[in-house]
Design an enzyme around this catalytic site. Structure first.
Site, short mmCIF file in Angstrom:
data_model
loop_
_atom_site.label_atom_id
_atom_site.label_comp_id
_atom_site.label_asym_id
_atom_site.label_seq_id
_atom_site.Cartn_x
_atom_site.Cartn_y
_atom_site.Cartn_z
N SER A 14 0.80 -1.22 0.00
CA SER A 14 0.00 0.00 0.00
C SER A 14 0.84 1.28 0.00
O SER A 14 0.36 2.34 -0.40
CB SER A 14 -0.92 0.00 1.21
OG SER A 14 -0.18 -0.36 2.37
N TYR A 159 14.50 -6.05 16.51
CA TYR A 159 14.13 -5.95 15.08
C TYR A 159 15.19 -6.60 14.20
O TYR A 159 14.90 -7.42 13.33
CB TYR A 159 13.95 -4.47 14.74
CG TYR A 159 13.84 -4.16 13.26
CD1 TYR A 159 12.63 -4.32 12.58
CD2 TYR A 159 14.94 -3.68 12.55
CE1 TYR A 159 12.53 -4.02 11.23
CE2 TYR A 159 14.85 -3.38 11.19
CZ TYR A 159 13.64 -3.55 10.54
OH TYR A 159 13.55 -3.25 9.20
N1 LIG Z 1 12.40 2.05 5.25
C1 LIG Z 1 13.56 1.56 5.63
O1 LIG Z 1 14.51 2.30 5.90
C2 LIG Z 1 13.78 0.08 5.70
C3 LIG Z 1 15.09 -0.36 5.85
C4 LIG Z 1 15.34 -1.71 5.93
C5 LIG Z 1 14.31 -2.61 5.84
N2 LIG Z 1 13.03 -2.17 5.70
C6 LIG Z 1 11.98 -3.19 5.62
O2 LIG Z 1 11.24 -2.97 4.43
C7 LIG Z 1 9.89 -3.38 4.61
C8 LIG Z 1 8.95 -2.26 4.19
O3 LIG Z 1 9.23 -1.11 4.95
P1 LIG Z 1 8.67 0.33 4.51
O4 LIG Z 1 9.75 1.29 4.79
O5 LIG Z 1 8.07 0.28 3.17
O6 LIG Z 1 7.52 0.52 5.60
P2 LIG Z 1 6.17 1.43 5.55
O7 LIG Z 1 6.32 2.54 4.59
O8 LIG Z 1 5.85 1.71 6.97
O9 LIG Z 1 5.09 0.42 4.94
C9 LIG Z 1 4.80 -0.75 5.66
C10 LIG Z 1 3.89 -1.64 4.83
O10 LIG Z 1 3.70 -2.87 5.55
C11 LIG Z 1 2.31 -3.02 5.84
N3 LIG Z 1 2.18 -3.62 7.16
C12 LIG Z 1 2.65 -3.16 8.35
N4 LIG Z 1 2.35 -4.01 9.35
C13 LIG Z 1 1.69 -5.04 8.77
C14 LIG Z 1 1.11 -6.23 9.27
N5 LIG Z 1 1.12 -6.54 10.58
N6 LIG Z 1 0.51 -7.05 8.40
C15 LIG Z 1 0.47 -6.76 7.08
N7 LIG Z 1 0.97 -5.65 6.55
C16 LIG Z 1 1.57 -4.80 7.39
C17 LIG Z 1 1.69 -1.66 5.75
O11 LIG Z 1 0.31 -1.77 5.44
P3 LIG Z 1 -0.72 -0.52 5.65
O12 LIG Z 1 -0.23 0.59 4.75
O13 LIG Z 1 -2.04 -1.02 5.21
O14 LIG Z 1 -0.67 -0.14 7.09
C18 LIG Z 1 2.52 -1.05 4.61
O15 LIG Z 1 2.04 -1.46 3.36
C19 LIG Z 1 9.78 -3.82 6.08
O16 LIG Z 1 9.90 -5.22 6.16
C20 LIG Z 1 10.96 -3.13 6.73
O17 LIG Z 1 11.38 -3.85 7.87
C21 LIG Z 1 12.75 -0.84 5.63
#
Ligand SMILES: NC(=O)c1ccc[n+]([C@@H]2O[C@H](COP(=O)([O-])OP(=O)(O)OC[C@H]3O[C@@H](n4cnc5c(N)ncnc54)[C@H](OP(=O)(O)O)[C@@H]3O)[C@@H](O)[C@H]2O)c1
Length: 254
Positions: A14, A159
């Site tokens: 999303s 984490y």
């Molecule tokens: N951003 C970074 O710097 C970073 C760095 C390293 C790794 N990551 C990893 O990359 C992935 C995506 O991160 P992001 O930065 O894109 O995060 P984000 O912008 O906060 O988006 C999170 C996404 O995951 C969904 N979500 C959250 N909790 C959930 C649950 N319990 N069940 C199903 N869906 C869930 C959310 O759905 P809704 O929108 O419907 O709430 C949203 O689509 C994660 O695994 C994170 O650990 C991120």
């Protein structure tokens, strides 16, 4: 593997990284099933954006922390595969959904660890297990990890430990699923500007500059830095890449 008729299932499509993966995969001719937990409208907007490019897309609700939902979820996936694509399988599983949660080790509670465990490890483990009957032979699994498994930032012990477990799981899955021609890899982003990192990046003045100074390319990442890596791993060109942890961090903390 021709990408034109391939289908990717992306958890958490999303917004943030999952949304970018969905758009970049669609730009390469891949159809998408994406999930959302709370942001239905955003998920439907991603579907509409993909449909405008001529690809097919579907958004389904899913909480990856709730194992009890998984059978019902995959029943819905199977139904959509049949009605939208006239298929019984999809090709790429991208375990992306996740939450940011940080607390210093002495203050971390059992509930904090359980929540991270459920979303970042147990959910990934069982969602993948239950996806296997619908995942086509020759398919791909991509798990999201983090730069934090290689370097350390105080507050991320729980984490990062869950993500480290996912990296180990990735290698085991690659071994066990190899006979089906399925590759399994991890993408480990460095810090990327999304809702996930908003509070950390806004925690105090100068934090962005400090973080950027520890990245060889000198800036914070954007979602577009990651979606293309995932799209590449789903391409024919990446067919021999297996059981790898691919970090996309701009060269963070080298
Ligand atoms: N951003 C970074 O710097 C970073 C760095 C390293 C790794 N990551 C990893 O990359 C992935 C995506 O991160 P992001 O930065 O894109 O995060 P984000 O912008 O906060 O988006 C999170 C996404 O995951 C969904 N979500 C959250 N909790 C959930 C649950 N319990 N069940 C199903 N869906 C869930 C959310 O759905 P809704 O929108 O419907 O709430 C949203 O689509 C994660 O695994 C994170 O650990 C991120």
């Amino acid at each position: 593997m021709e990408s034109a008729n391939k289908i990717a299932l992306i958890t958490g499509g999303s917004r943030g990284l999952g949304k970018n993966m969905a758009l970049q995969l669609a730009a390469k001719g891949v159809d998408v099933i994406l999930t959302y937990r709370t942001k239905k409208e955003e998920a439907e907007a991603v579907v509409a954006e993909i449909e405008q490019t001529g690809r097919k897309a579907v958004a389904l609700p899913l909480d990856t922390a709730e194992m009890s939902q998984f059978d019902g979820f995959f029943a819905q996936v199977a139904e959509r595969l049949q009605t939208v694509w006239n298929r019984n399988t999809f090709d790429f599983l991208i375990n992306n959904a996740g939450i940011d949660a940080r607390s210093m080790f002495p203050e971390t509670t059992e509930a904090d660890v359980d929540r991270l465990f459920n979303i970042h490890f147990k959910g990934v483990y069982f969602l993948t297990q239950k996806a296997l009957p619908l995942l086509a032979d020759g398919g791909r699994i991509i798990n999201l990890s983090t730069g934090l498994t290689r370097f350390t930032t105080p507050g991320y012990a729980a984490y990062a430990a869950m993500k480290g477990a996912v990296e180990v799981l990735t290698r085991y899955l690659a071994k066990e699923l190899g006979p089906r021609g399925i590759t399994v890899n991890t993408v480990a982003p460095g810090i990327i500007e999304t809702d996930f990192t908003k509070s950390a990046l806004e925690s105090h003045p100068g934090v962005r500059e400090h973080i950027a100074s520890n990245i060889a390319l000198g800036r914070i990442g954007v979602a577009g830095d990651i979606g293309g890596v995932v799209a590449f791993l789903c391409s024919e060109e990446a067919r021999w890449v297996n059981a790898q942890r691919i970090e996309a961090s701009g060269g963070m903390f080298l």
